[in-house]
Design an enzyme around this catalytic site. Structure first.
Site, PDB file in Angstrom:
ATOM      1  N   HIS A 116       0.814  -1.216   0.000  1.00 17.26           N
ATOM      2  CA  HIS A 116       0.000   0.000   0.000  1.00 17.26           C
ATOM      3  C   HIS A 116       0.845   1.263   0.000  1.00 17.26           C
ATOM      4  CE1 HIS A 116       0.863  -0.494   4.347  1.00 17.26           C
ATOM      5  NE2 HIS A 116       0.772   0.824   4.379  1.00 17.26           N
ATOM      6  N   HIS A 180       4.995   8.839  13.010  1.00 11.01           N
ATOM      7  CA  HIS A 180       4.069   7.741  13.246  1.00 11.01           C
ATOM      8  C   HIS A 180       4.850   6.493  13.651  1.00 11.01           C
ATOM      9  CE1 HIS A 180       5.282   6.686   9.174  1.00 11.01           C
ATOM     10  NE2 HIS A 180       4.450   5.666   9.079  1.00 11.01           N
TER      11      HIS A 180
END
Length: 321
Positions: A116, A180
C-alpha cells in the site's frame, strides 16, 4: 509549464478500516482530489514513485537500502489496488545506472512486490496503478540498519540529474508518513516465528494477512483511545520537516540523524526518506517552488498526515534520444 512536478503525501492503510470523524475524512479527500486534479492537468509521461515497504515485498533475507523495480506487482494489502505496474523498463535500468555512476549503490528487481505504501499513492494521485508508465523506487524505511537521510537525498539527486535531461513530463511522488509508529515488528528481540516472517515472509496466506491487518486496526483503536505504548504523534516536528522542504534547501535534511528521527517522530517516521529523495530529485532539476497543502495529526490513522506539491522553476535541458 514545468516538465518536472512533485507530489508528496502521507499514506495510511487504515483509511476505511478505522477512520476519524467524517469531517476530517472529507478534509483529507478534498486535498487528495486537488492533488489528483493537478496530476491530470500535468498529464505526466512518466511517474517515478519513491515508497517504503512494510515487510510485504522486502525482507531480511536480502534487505537493500535502495531498489529500482524493472518489473513490479502491487500485492493489494489493506484493500489497496492490486496488479501489475506498467513499468518503464528502459528508464528504470537507465536510472539504476545513473545512480551507480554517482557512486550510489542501488539494487534492481525484476520481480518487485509493492504494498500500500506505493500502490495507494499511485492509485490516489493518478486514478489507478496502471494509468501512466511508472518506475517504482523502494527506500528502506523500517528495517534497521538504514541509510541516512543524506544518502536518500543523494540517491534522489542522482536520479534527478538524469530526469533533468529527459524530454518528458515527469511526475515525482514521495509516499510516506511523517511522525508515526504503527505496530511494525522488529527483528531485534523477536521470537523465532516473527523473525522468520521478517526474514522470508513473502506471499503469506490470506488468513495470515488478515490477522496482521486486524492487529493494525486494533492498535489504531487503542492509540486513538490513548491506551497505547506507541510513540505519540509530533506535530511540531512534522511541521518543521515540511517547512524544511518548502524552504528550497532540501540538503538541510542531511542533519536528520536516524536516532533523532526515531526519538522525535517514531520508528516509522523514517519514511520521510521518500519525501527527501523525491525533493532531492526535484532540486537536482533546478530551483523549485513548493507548497504545503495540508497537515493534521490523525490518531485514528496513527499518522501525522501531510501533503505537499512542488514544481521545478528552471532546469538545464539536454534531450536524451
Amino acid at each position: 509549464m514545468s516538465k518536472i512536478q512533485l507530489e508528496c503525501m502521507s499514506h495510511t492503510p487504515l483509511h476505511g478500516y478505522f477512520d476519524p470523524t467524517p469531517a476530517v475524512v472529507e478534509e483529507v479527500e478534498r486535498v487528495q482530489r486537488a492533488a489528483r486534479e493537478r496530476v491530470a492537468a500535468f498529464d505526466p509521461e512518466l511517474v517515478i514513485v519513491f515508497a517504503p515497504d512494510h515487510y510485504n515485498g522486502f525482507f531480511y533475507d536480502v534487505m537493500p537500502q535502495f531498489c529500482i523495480g524493472v518489473n513490479a506487482t502491487a500485492i493489494g494489502d489493506f484493500n489497496s489496488a492490486a496488479g501489475e505496474l506498467p513499468v518503464a523498463q528502459n528508464v528504470a535500468l537507465a536510472l539504476a545506472n545513473a545512480a551507480l555512476r554517482s557512486d550510489i549503490d542501488v539494487a534492481v528487481s525484476y520481480r518487485m512486490q509493492v504494498d500500500h505504501g506505493c500502490a495507494q499513492a499511485l492509485d490516489m494521485l493518478t486514478g489507478g496503478i496502471n494509468r501512466y508508465p511508472v518506475v517504482p523506487v523502494f527506500i528502506n524505511s523500517v528495517a534497521p540498519p538504514m541509510a541516512s537521510c543524506r544518502r536518500a537525498r543523494l540517491f534522489g539527486d542522482a536520479l534527478g540529474r538524469f530526469v533533468a535531461q529527459m524530454d518528458k513530463r515527469v511526475l515525482l511522488i514521495g509516499s510516506g508518513g511523517i511522525s508515526h509508529e504503527p505496530p511494525v515488528p522488529e527483528i531485534e528481540g523477536a521470537d523465532a516465528v516473527v523473525a522468520e516472517r521478517l526474514i522470508a515472509g513473502r506471499n503469506p496466506s490470506p488468513e495470515s494477512r488478515e490477522a496482521r491487518q486486524a492487529r493494525t486496526v486494533a492498535a489504531a483503536k487503542a492509540f486513538a483511545a490513548g491506551d497505547s505504548h506507541l510513540h505519540p504523534l509530533n506535530s511540531a516536528w512534522d511541521r518543521a520537516f515540511l517547512d524544511l522542504l518548502e524552504s528550497g534547501d532540501v540538503s538541510a535534511a542531511d542533519g536528520l540523524t536516524n536516532d533523532a528521527i526515531t526519538r522525535e517522530g517514531g520508528k516509522s517516521a523514517h519514511e520521510i526518506r521518500t519525501w527527501v529523495a523525491a525533493f532531492g530529485a526535484l532540486a537536482a532539476c533546478g530551483p523549485y517552488d513548493a507548497s504545503i497543502d495540508y497537515y493534521r495529526a490523525i490518531p485514528e490513522w496513527i499518522a501525522g498526515f501531510g501533503a505537499m506539491h512542488a514544481r521545478a522553476l528552471e532546469r538545464q535541458h539536454v534531450a536524451i534520444a
